[in-house]
Design an enzyme around this catalytic site. Sequence first.
Site, PDB file in Angstrom:
ATOM      1  N   ARG A  44       1.486 -60.435 -17.572  1.00 60.84           N
ATOM      2  CA  ARG A  44       2.064 -60.545 -18.912  1.00 60.84           C
ATOM      3  C   ARG A  44       2.968 -59.361 -19.268  1.00 60.84           C
ATOM      4  NH1 ARG A  44      -3.185 -61.472 -22.266  1.00 60.84           N
ATOM      5  NH2 ARG A  44      -4.169 -60.859 -20.311  1.00 60.84           N
ATOM      6  N   THR A  62     -13.810 -59.183 -10.779  1.00 65.12           N
ATOM      7  CA  THR A  62     -14.215 -57.794 -11.009  1.00 65.12           C
ATOM      8  C   THR A  62     -15.445 -57.410 -10.168  1.00 65.12           C
ATOM      9  OG1 THR A  62     -15.316 -58.649 -13.000  1.00 65.12           O
ATOM     10  CG2 THR A  62     -13.227 -57.519 -13.312  1.00 65.12           C
ATOM     11  N   ASN A  89     -17.537 -57.072 -24.625  1.00 65.51           N
ATOM     12  CA  ASN A  89     -17.681 -56.241 -23.429  1.00 65.51           C
ATOM     13  C   ASN A  89     -16.372 -55.495 -23.183  1.00 65.51           C
ATOM     14  OD1 ASN A  89     -18.146 -55.195 -20.854  1.00 65.51           O
ATOM     15  ND2 ASN A  89     -17.648 -57.154 -19.840  1.00 65.51           N
ATOM     16  N   TYR A 125      32.750 -27.740 -23.551  1.00 63.93           N
ATOM     17  CA  TYR A 125      31.943 -28.029 -22.356  1.00 63.93           C
ATOM     18  C   TYR A 125      31.808 -26.746 -21.543  1.00 63.93           C
ATOM     19  CZ  TYR A 125      30.489 -29.352 -17.743  1.00 63.93           C
ATOM     20  OH  TYR A 125      29.810 -29.392 -16.561  1.00 63.93           O
ATOM     21  N   ALA A 179      36.486 -22.735 -30.212  1.00 66.39           N
ATOM     22  CA  ALA A 179      36.337 -24.185 -30.343  1.00 66.39           C
ATOM     23  C   ALA A 179      37.119 -24.911 -29.247  1.00 66.39           C
ATOM     24  CB  ALA A 179      36.833 -24.632 -31.713  1.00 66.39           C
ATOM     25  N   TYR A 200      35.035 -28.375 -11.978  1.00 66.75           N
ATOM     26  CA  TYR A 200      35.059 -29.351 -10.882  1.00 66.75           C
ATOM     27  C   TYR A 200      36.500 -29.623 -10.478  1.00 66.75           C
ATOM     28  CZ  TYR A 200      33.710 -33.671  -8.437  1.00 66.75           C
ATOM     29  OH  TYR A 200      33.486 -34.638  -7.501  1.00 66.75           O
TER      30      TYR A 200
HETATM   31  C1  UD1 Z   1     -13.050 -58.471 -18.064  1.00 68.51           C
HETATM   32  C2  UD1 Z   1     -14.518 -58.809 -18.306  1.00 68.51           C
HETATM   33  C3  UD1 Z   1     -14.704 -59.145 -19.777  1.00 68.51           C
HETATM   34  C4  UD1 Z   1     -14.255 -57.992 -20.624  1.00 68.51           C
HETATM   35  C5  UD1 Z   1     -12.827 -57.599 -20.305  1.00 68.51           C
HETATM   36  C6  UD1 Z   1     -12.478 -56.315 -20.989  1.00 68.51           C
HETATM   37  C7  UD1 Z   1     -15.242 -59.841 -16.206  1.00 68.51           C
HETATM   38  C8  UD1 Z   1     -15.556 -61.088 -15.521  1.00 68.51           C
HETATM   39  N1  UD1 Z   1     -14.877 -59.940 -17.479  1.00 68.51           N
HETATM   40  O1  UD1 Z   1     -12.330 -59.670 -18.354  1.00 68.51           O
HETATM   41  O2  UD1 Z   1     -16.083 -59.446 -20.047  1.00 68.51           O
HETATM   42  O3  UD1 Z   1     -14.374 -58.320 -21.992  1.00 68.51           O
HETATM   43  O4  UD1 Z   1     -12.672 -57.375 -18.883  1.00 68.51           O
HETATM   44  O5  UD1 Z   1     -11.105 -56.044 -20.819  1.00 68.51           O
HETATM   45  O6  UD1 Z   1     -15.350 -58.780 -15.631  1.00 68.51           O
HETATM   46  N2  UD1 Z   1      -9.540 -56.469 -11.413  1.00 68.51           N
HETATM   47  C9  UD1 Z   1      -9.525 -56.115 -10.098  1.00 68.51           C
HETATM   48  N3  UD1 Z   1      -9.751 -57.078  -9.160  1.00 68.51           N
HETATM   49  C10 UD1 Z   1     -10.020 -58.358  -9.506  1.00 68.51           C
HETATM   50  C11 UD1 Z   1     -10.037 -58.700 -10.867  1.00 68.51           C
HETATM   51  C12 UD1 Z   1      -9.801 -57.741 -11.802  1.00 68.51           C
HETATM   52  O7  UD1 Z   1      -9.292 -54.967  -9.756  1.00 68.51           O
HETATM   53  O8  UD1 Z   1     -10.240 -59.158  -8.603  1.00 68.51           O
HETATM   54  C13 UD1 Z   1      -9.263 -55.440 -12.408  1.00 68.51           C
HETATM   55  C14 UD1 Z   1      -8.038 -55.729 -13.235  1.00 68.51           C
HETATM   56  O9  UD1 Z   1      -6.889 -55.096 -12.668  1.00 68.51           O
HETATM   57  C15 UD1 Z   1      -8.383 -55.110 -14.586  1.00 68.51           C
HETATM   58  C16 UD1 Z   1      -9.902 -55.231 -14.637  1.00 68.51           C
HETATM   59  O10 UD1 Z   1     -10.344 -55.426 -13.322  1.00 68.51           O
HETATM   60  O11 UD1 Z   1      -8.053 -53.741 -14.620  1.00 68.51           O
HETATM   61  C17 UD1 Z   1     -10.351 -56.377 -15.530  1.00 68.51           C
HETATM   62  O12 UD1 Z   1      -9.859 -57.582 -14.984  1.00 68.51           O
HETATM   63  P1  UD1 Z   1      -9.285 -58.743 -15.895  1.00 68.51           P
HETATM   64  O13 UD1 Z   1      -8.860 -59.861 -15.038  1.00 68.51           O
HETATM   65  O14 UD1 Z   1      -8.349 -58.200 -16.879  1.00 68.51           O
HETATM   66  O15 UD1 Z   1     -10.640 -59.167 -16.628  1.00 68.51           O
HETATM   67  P2  UD1 Z   1     -10.754 -59.906 -17.981  1.00 68.51           P
HETATM   68  O16 UD1 Z   1     -10.593 -61.344 -17.744  1.00 68.51           O
HETATM   69  O17 UD1 Z   1      -9.929 -59.267 -19.007  1.00 68.51           O
END
Ligand code: UD1
Length: 490
Positions: free
Chosen positions: A19, A85, A181, A377, A391, A398
Site C-alpha cells: 500500500r 508472522t 494486538n 556567487y 553586490a 569554472y
Molecule cells: C498482525 C497481527 C495482528 C496485529 C497486527 C498489528 C498476525 C497474524 N496478526 O496482523 O493481530 O493486530 O499485526 O499490526 O500476526 N511479516 C513477515 N513475514 C510474514 C508476514 C508478516 O515478516 O510472512 C511481517 C510484516 O512485514 C509486518 C509484520 O510481520 O512487519 C506484521 O505482518 P502483517 O501482514 O502486517 O500482519 P497484520 O495482518 O497487520
Amino acid sequence: MTSSRPSVVVILAAGEGKRMKSATPKVLHAVAGRSLLGHVIEAASAIEPQHLVVVVGHGRDQVTAHVSEIAPWAHTVVQETQNGTGHALRIALDDLGSRGISTAEGPVVVLTGDTPLLTGQTLAGLLLEHSSTHAAATVLTARLDQPGGYGRIVRDGQGSVNAIVEEKDATDEQRQIGEINSGMYAFAADRLIECLTGLTTDNAQGEEYLTDVIGLLREAGDVVSASMCADPSEILGVNDRVQLAEAAAIMRDRINEAWMRSGVSILDSGSTWLDVDVDIEPDVTIRPQVTLRGPTSVATGALIGPGTTLTSCEVGAGAEVIHTWAELAVIGEGAKVGPFTYLRPGTVLGIGAKAGAYVEIKNSVIGDGAKVPHLSYVGDAEVGEGSNIGAATVFVNYDGVAKHRTVVGSHARVGSDTMLVAPVTIGDGAYTAAGSVITDDVPPGAMAVGRARQRNIDDWVERRRPGSAAAEAAALAKQQASSADQSEQA
Ligand code: UD1
Ligand code: CA
C-alpha cells in the site's frame, strides 16, 4: 532463573508494504530522518537484547544493507516467501539455533519493523509485566476507538487473555472488542518454540499466524499476560503514505516538545521539522517553517527561520539564519545569513560574517567579519577577514573543464559586479573597480580596473530613434539645459 533482559529481539520486516506504492521497501521510508526500521531498532536497543534479528524478504538487499549500516551488530534472516508472522518468527529462531545461539537466557521479544513511534520505555513495561506475572507470553495491547484491521484481544471471565482473533477470522461480536494486538510480544523461549511447531494455516489468510500461539499456550494451561500501551500512537503501524504522514506528525510533536522543555523556543511547532539527530542549545529561537535535517547543531542564542532548511549544518551562537537553504555548511558565531541564501557543501562563514540576500556560496571560507551582502556567487574561494564583496560579484570558478580557486585577502574591497576569473588572487587591502573582469592577480593595496573606458556618442537617439519617447525626452532635456544657460548669461 532467567533475567528480564531479552535473549533476542526479532523484528519482523519481510512484508511487501504494497500500500506504500513505492520502489523503496516500506521499512526504509523515513520519519524525522531515520528509517521506520531504524526507529524500531532504536527502541529495541533500549532493552539491551543479547541478539537482534531482523527478518527480511521483500527488498531484502536494500533492507539488509541498511541494517548493516545502522546496526552492524544485528543479524538479518531471509524469509523467502511470506507465509505469515508465525512462520517468520520460526525462521528467525531456527537461524539462531543453527548458529549455536541459545535463547534460553531471557525472553524472546517480537516486534514489527513498521512502528516508528514505539519507545524503549514501553518495551521495558512489557518486559516488567512479563517477568512479574511469570507469563509464557505477554502481548503488548492498546485500546483503540477504531480497532478495524487489527487482531482483537479476547479475554475470559477473569480478564485473562484467552486468544487473539484476526479481524478476517473474527465473529461480529469479537469485532466489537476495542482492545487490539499491537503485534509485539514477549515470550518464554521454550514455550514459544514448542507452540510455533504446532501452528497451522487453517485460517482466512492461509498463513501461519503468530497470534495462534496465544490460544495454544492457553490450551496448554500457560499464563498469558497483556501489557496495555498508555499511548496507543506508539503501536501505530505504517502501511500507507497517509499513516506515514500521521506518524511523522506525531514524531514531530514529540521531538519539538522535548526541545521546548529543554529551553528552545519554537514559535510554530506545526511547521517545524527536526530530525532525531539534531542538537539545539537552550535559548535558540526557531521561527515558522524550519526543517533541520541530519546531524545539524545550533548553538545558544541563534535565530533560525522563517523558511529555512539546514541539512548537516553547524550554526554558531547568536547567528541569524533567515529564508535559507543550506547543506554541510558551518555558520560562525554571530554570522548573518539570508534572506534567500543558498549555502552549499563546504561553506564556512567566520565569526560575524555575512551572506546576504540572493547569495550562493559553495566550498568557500568567508573570514571573520567578511561580508557577501547581495546577489553574488562565491565558489571555491577563500575570503580574508573584514573583506567586502560588492553586490553582484561572481567568482568565475569554472572554465568549462576544471574548477579553479580564488583567494581574496583580508580587508579587501571587491567592487560591485566584479567577475573574479579563477585562478586569481586579490591581495590584502586591495580594491577592484565596479564592473571589472579580473583575470590577473591584484597586489596588496592596488586598485584593479578591468573594464573598457566609457565613451558617449552624442545625439545617437535623435538620429537612430527619431520620434520615440526617448528622443522627445532627450530633446526636452537639451532645450531646458540651453534655456537655463541663456537665463544664466542674461
Ligand atoms: C498482525 C497481527 C495482528 C496485529 C497486527 C498489528 C498476525 C497474524 N496478526 O496482523 O493481530 O493486530 O499485526 O499490526 O500476526 N511479516 C513477515 N513475514 C510474514 C508476514 C508478516 O515478516 O510472512 C511481517 C510484516 O512485514 C509486518 C509484520 O510481520 O512487519 C506484521 O505482518 P502483517 O501482514 O502486517 O500482519 P497484520 O495482518 O497487520
Ligand atoms: Ca500490519
